[in-house]
Design a protein around this motif. Structure first.
Motif, PDB file in Angstrom:
ATOM      1  N   PHE A 184       9.739  -6.805  -4.914  1.00 57.52           N
ATOM      2  CA  PHE A 184      10.159  -7.088  -4.258  1.00 57.52           C
ATOM      3  C   PHE A 184      10.036  -6.843  -2.360  1.00 57.52           C
ATOM      4  CE2 PHE A 184      13.920  -6.622  -7.531  1.00 57.52           C
ATOM      5  CZ  PHE A 184      13.929  -8.018  -7.746  1.00 57.52           C
ATOM      6  N   MET A 185       9.253  -5.697  -2.711  1.00 53.98           N
ATOM      7  CA  MET A 185       8.129  -5.550  -1.905  1.00 53.98           C
ATOM      8  C   MET A 185       7.669  -6.345  -0.980  1.00 53.98           C
ATOM      9  SD  MET A 185       7.331  -1.710   0.232  1.00 53.98           S
ATOM     10  CE  MET A 185       9.026  -1.678   0.233  1.00 53.98           C
ATOM     11  N   LYS A 186       7.366  -6.500   0.279  1.00 56.96           N
ATOM     12  CA  LYS A 186       5.911  -7.931   0.848  1.00 56.96           C
ATOM     13  C   LYS A 186       5.171  -7.202   0.435  1.00 56.96           C
ATOM     14  CE  LYS A 186       9.427 -11.535   2.989  1.00 56.96           C
ATOM     15  NZ  LYS A 186       9.806 -12.364   4.133  1.00 56.96           N
ATOM     16  N   GLU A 187       4.019  -7.897   0.145  1.00 59.11           N
ATOM     17  CA  GLU A 187       2.500  -7.747  -0.094  1.00 59.11           C
ATOM     18  C   GLU A 187       2.761  -6.116  -0.256  1.00 59.11           C
ATOM     19  OE1 GLU A 187       1.792  -8.001   4.207  1.00 59.11           O
ATOM     20  OE2 GLU A 187       1.676 -10.119   4.096  1.00 59.11           O
ATOM     21  N   ASN A 188       3.327  -5.892  -0.812  1.00 62.88           N
ATOM     22  CA  ASN A 188       2.938  -4.594  -2.129  1.00 62.88           C
ATOM     23  C   ASN A 188       2.063  -4.353  -2.898  1.00 62.88           C
ATOM     24  OD1 ASN A 188       3.422  -2.041  -2.979  1.00 62.88           O
ATOM     25  ND2 ASN A 188       5.696  -2.189  -4.019  1.00 62.88           N
ATOM     26  N   PRO A 189       0.546  -3.354  -2.576  1.00 61.19           N
ATOM     27  CA  PRO A 189      -0.404  -3.530  -3.149  1.00 61.19           C
ATOM     28  C   PRO A 189      -0.340  -2.674  -4.466  1.00 61.19           C
ATOM     29  CG  PRO A 189      -0.137  -2.312  -1.362  1.00 61.19           C
ATOM     30  CD  PRO A 189       1.139  -2.785  -1.605  1.00 61.19           C
TER      31      PRO A 189
END
Length: 326
Positions: A184-189
Motif C-alpha cells: 500500500f506504500m506508493k512507489e515502493n520499489p
C-alpha cells in the motif's frame, strides 16, 4: 548540608553498585518500588518516570508510545537515586526484579518493532535488564526485551513516531533480506528476497541496526538504499514515511488504512481512515486474496498478491462479507 549528604550518599551508592554487586541493584529496585501491578515504573530526574504497562496508568501522562507500551509520566514525589539509560560500555548485565538477579547476556538484538531482543536468562515480565551500575539496559516485556536504544529514543523525542520505507527484514545467511514489502506504500520499489546492501551509502551489516536507522529517521527525510536483486544491484532514493504498526500493535500493512488486528485476526481497533469499509470491532478476517489466513504473518505474506485491490473476507455473527482495499 543535607544536600551534600545526599550527593555523597548517591556517589557511594553508585560506586558500590559498579563494583559488580547486583544485590545493590535489587535493593534499588525495591526502594524505588519499580514493580507495581504488572507494570514497571522507573523514576527519572525532575519527578518524571518511565513506565512500561499494558494498561493506561492513572497518572498524568506526558508522552505515550503505543508500539512499545511505554509512558513518560509526571510523579508527585522525588526519588533520591533516579535511573538513567546506560549508553556507556559495561562489562556485564543482569536481569533483575526485587527478589532475584541473574547475570547473563543478550542472545539477539531487537529487530525494529517486529522482534524484541532475547536474553539468555528469564524472569517473569515485567523485569529490568540492568548494568552493574544499576542503570537501564532494557525492559523485559511480555514479548521480549525492549532495548535501551529504543527507550532512549522515546525519552528524547517529542512524539512517539517512527519512520518506514515499506520493508520488514531479517538476517539470512549473512545478508539482510526483505521478508515483507508494503503493497500500500506508493512507489515502493522493494520485493521479497531483495538483499539490502547499503543505507545512506553505508554498508548494512545486520537487520537490527538497519531497522533502528529506518525507524529513528524523521518522516519526510530522504534516503539512498542500495539492494541486490538476483544478480543485479539497484539503487533507490526514497522518502521516509510514517510507521503505523509493529510492537504491541498489529503489523499487517493494513494499519495505515486504519485497521488493527489481535493475534487471532479479529479487528481490535479502527480509526477514521477505516470508516468507508463498514467494519466493526470483533469482525474476524478469514481470507486474503482467496487464501485462508490464521496469523498476522500469513496476512502480511498474502496481502501483496493483488492487482487493483486486496480482497479481504470477514465473518461477523456467522455472516461472511468481502472488503476490497486499494
Amino acid at each position: 548540608m543535607f544536600r551534600l549528604f545526599l550527593a555523597l550518599h548517591f556517589l557511594f551508592f553508585n560506586l558500590y553498585a559498579c563494583k559488580g554487586g547486583y544485590d545493590t541493584c535489587k535493593q534499588k529496585a525495591k526502594d524505588a518500588n519499580i514493580f507495581q501491578k504488572n507494570a514497571l515504573v522507573l523514576p527519572l530526574k525532575n519527578k518524571r518516570c518511565l513506565l512500561y504497562s499494558r494498561h493506561i496508568p492513572n497518572i498524568k501522562i506526558l508522552k505515550y508510545d503505543p508500539f512499545l507500551s511505554l509512558y513518560f509520566v509526571k510523579e508527585k514525589k522525588h526519588f533520591a537515586y533516579p535511573y538513567d539509560i546506560n549508553m556507556r560500555l559495561q562489562l556485564g548485565t543482569a536481569i533483575i526484579n526485587t527478589k532475584e538477579a541473574k547475570e547473563g547476556k543478550f542472545l539477539q538484538s531487537q529487530i525494529g518493532l517486529n522482534r524484541f531482543a532475547k536474553y539468555n536468562q528469564t524472569l517473569a515480565s515485567p523485569a529490568l535488564i540492568s548494568s552493574s551500575c544499576c542503570s537501564v539496559e532494557g525492559i523485559v516485556s511480555s514479548k521480549g526485551v525492549i532495548q535501551k536504544e529504543y527507550i532512549k529514543h522515546f525519552l528524547h523525542t517529542k512524539k512517539a513516531r517512527y519512520g518506514d520505507i515499506g520493508i520488514r527484514v531479517y538476517n539470512k545467511k549473512g545478508a539482510v533480506t526483505v521478508k515483507a514489502s508494503d503493497p500500500f506504500m506508493k512507489e515502493n520499489p522493494f520485493k521479497i528476497n531483495d538483499c539490502i546492501i547499503e543505507y545512506d551509502r553505508k554498508k548494512v551489516s545486520d537487520a537490527a541496526s538497519l531497522m533502528q536507522k529506518i525507524l529513528f529517521s524523521s518522516v519526510g527525510s530522504r534516503h539512498q538504499v542500495k539492494i541486490k536483486r538476483a544478480s543485479k544491484e539497484l539503487t533507490f532514493m526514497l522518502t521516509c514515511k510514517q510507521r503505523y504498526g509493529g510492537g504491541f500493535l498489529s503489523d499487517t500493512f493494513l494499519e495505515q488504512k486504519g485497521i488493527y488486528f489481535d493475534e487471532r485476526l479479529h479487528v481490535s481497533a479502527l480509526n477514521k481512515k477505516s470508516q468507508t469499509y463498514g467494519l466493526k470491532l470483533g469482525d474476524k478476517l478469514i481470507q486474503v486474496n482467496g487464501v485462508s489466513v490464521k496469523s498476522q504473518d500469513q496476512l502480511r505474506r498474502y496481502i501483496k498478491n493483488f492487482k487493483e485491490h486486496a480482497s479481504l473476507l470477514f465473518e461477523r455473527n456467522n455472516f461472511q462479507f468481502f472488503v476490497n482495499i486499494k
